[in-house]
Design an enzyme around this catalytic site. Sequence first.
Site, short mmCIF file in Angstrom:
data_model
loop_
_atom_site.label_atom_id
_atom_site.label_comp_id
_atom_site.label_asym_id
_atom_site.label_seq_id
_atom_site.Cartn_x
_atom_site.Cartn_y
_atom_site.Cartn_z
N LYS A 259 7.69 56.64 9.49
CA LYS A 259 9.06 56.83 9.97
C LYS A 259 9.35 58.30 10.30
O LYS A 259 10.43 58.61 10.79
CB LYS A 259 10.06 56.37 8.91
CG LYS A 259 10.28 54.87 8.86
CD LYS A 259 11.47 54.53 7.97
CE LYS A 259 12.18 53.28 8.45
NZ LYS A 259 13.44 53.06 7.70
N HIS B 284 23.64 53.05 -0.43
CA HIS B 284 22.52 52.80 -1.36
C HIS B 284 23.03 52.88 -2.80
O HIS B 284 22.68 52.04 -3.64
CB HIS B 284 21.43 53.88 -1.21
CG HIS B 284 20.69 53.86 0.09
ND1 HIS B 284 20.60 54.94 0.92
CD2 HIS B 284 19.96 52.87 0.68
CE1 HIS B 284 19.85 54.64 1.97
NE2 HIS B 284 19.46 53.39 1.86
N ARG C 214 23.66 44.60 4.84
CA ARG C 214 24.85 45.13 5.52
C ARG C 214 25.26 44.16 6.62
O ARG C 214 25.50 43.01 6.35
CB ARG C 214 24.55 46.52 6.05
CG ARG C 214 24.28 47.55 4.94
CD ARG C 214 23.63 48.78 5.48
NE ARG C 214 22.35 48.44 6.10
CZ ARG C 214 21.66 49.18 6.91
NH1 ARG C 214 22.13 50.35 7.26
NH2 ARG C 214 20.51 48.78 7.41
N SER D 117 21.07 55.80 6.98
CA SER D 117 20.61 57.18 6.80
C SER D 117 20.51 57.90 8.14
O SER D 117 20.85 59.08 8.24
CB SER D 117 19.25 57.19 6.11
OG SER D 117 19.34 56.59 4.85
N1 COA Z 1 23.45 51.37 2.53
C1 COA Z 1 23.21 52.21 3.53
N2 COA Z 1 22.10 52.17 4.29
C2 COA Z 1 21.18 51.25 3.98
C3 COA Z 1 21.34 50.34 2.93
C4 COA Z 1 22.54 50.43 2.19
N3 COA Z 1 22.80 49.62 1.19
N4 COA Z 1 20.27 49.54 2.88
C5 COA Z 1 19.44 49.94 3.86
N5 COA Z 1 20.00 50.97 4.53
C6 COA Z 1 19.45 51.65 5.71
C7 COA Z 1 18.68 52.86 5.40
O1 COA Z 1 19.53 53.96 5.30
C8 COA Z 1 17.78 52.95 6.62
O2 COA Z 1 18.48 53.51 7.67
P1 COA Z 1 17.76 54.25 8.91
O3 COA Z 1 16.71 53.32 9.45
O4 COA Z 1 18.89 54.46 9.82
O5 COA Z 1 17.17 55.51 8.39
C9 COA Z 1 17.51 51.50 6.99
O6 COA Z 1 18.53 50.76 6.34
C10 COA Z 1 16.16 51.00 6.57
O7 COA Z 1 15.98 51.37 5.24
P2 COA Z 1 14.61 51.73 4.55
O8 COA Z 1 14.95 52.44 3.31
O9 COA Z 1 13.65 52.39 5.46
O10 COA Z 1 14.17 50.35 4.08
P3 COA Z 1 13.46 49.16 4.76
O11 COA Z 1 14.36 48.00 4.57
O12 COA Z 1 12.99 49.49 6.12
O13 COA Z 1 12.22 48.97 3.78
C11 COA Z 1 10.58 49.50 2.21
C12 COA Z 1 11.56 50.04 3.23
C13 COA Z 1 10.04 50.67 1.48
C14 COA Z 1 11.28 48.58 1.22
C15 COA Z 1 9.48 48.68 2.94
O14 COA Z 1 9.09 49.38 4.09
C16 COA Z 1 8.30 48.46 2.04
O15 COA Z 1 8.32 47.59 1.20
N6 COA Z 1 7.26 49.30 2.23
C17 COA Z 1 6.04 49.23 1.42
C18 COA Z 1 4.89 48.63 2.20
C19 COA Z 1 4.94 47.14 2.13
O16 COA Z 1 4.95 46.53 1.07
N7 COA Z 1 4.95 46.53 3.33
C20 COA Z 1 5.00 45.11 3.46
C21 COA Z 1 6.42 44.62 3.41
S1 COA Z 1 6.47 42.91 3.75
#
Ligand code: COA
Length: 161
Positions: A41, A17, A90, A128
Amino acid sequence: MKRALTPGTFDPITSGHLDVIARASQLVDEVVIAVADSQKKGPLFTLEERVELVRQATAHLSNVRVEPFKGLLVDFAKELDATVVVKGLRAITDFEYEFQMTAMNYQLSPQLETLFIMSPPQYMYLSSSIVREISKMGGDIQQFVPPCVYEALKRKYANLQ
Ligand code: COA
């Protein structure tokens, strides 16, 4: 003023990140790290703990700030007057899911652009949950997380035992 959001759950923030955030900070005037509530989550760290860890881990980046958020990302972007969302990409397995979220966000708010930054090889398979699992089982995660997260994970699992 070009403002970007880097959203995520950050449970906890990793070096992967941080790499994306640091690179995004070179491209725009200000980066706001949007830490999602993500209650569904069942995160290990509370929202307040995650925000504080992200703050500590990014304190050296002068044009980066951290904000918690609940609700839709597109609404939060409007509230902060951010025009870009930056996300890390990734392995290829991320693509389908990111594609869906980007498409939906685009439908909800066409002015909001999403940019992807490719993760470097050493962080390609980092996540994570992997970091949490290794730490829980006593493995060494120092190379994958900032020092504050390393200490916080050790404390968290010591308290849970
Ligand atoms: N390096 C390391 N790990 C990374 C990474 C990076 N660059 N980018 C993503 N990850 C990993 C995270 O560690 C996480 O790992 P885990 O699932 O093993 O814990 C996984 O990728 C998912 O990451 P997360 O932070 O939960 O992001 P997401 O891509 O699932 O999205 C939000 C989270 C907050 C952006 C998304 O849920 C959101 O926008 N929520 C708001 C509600 C909304 O608008 N919903 C409609 C969306 S269309």
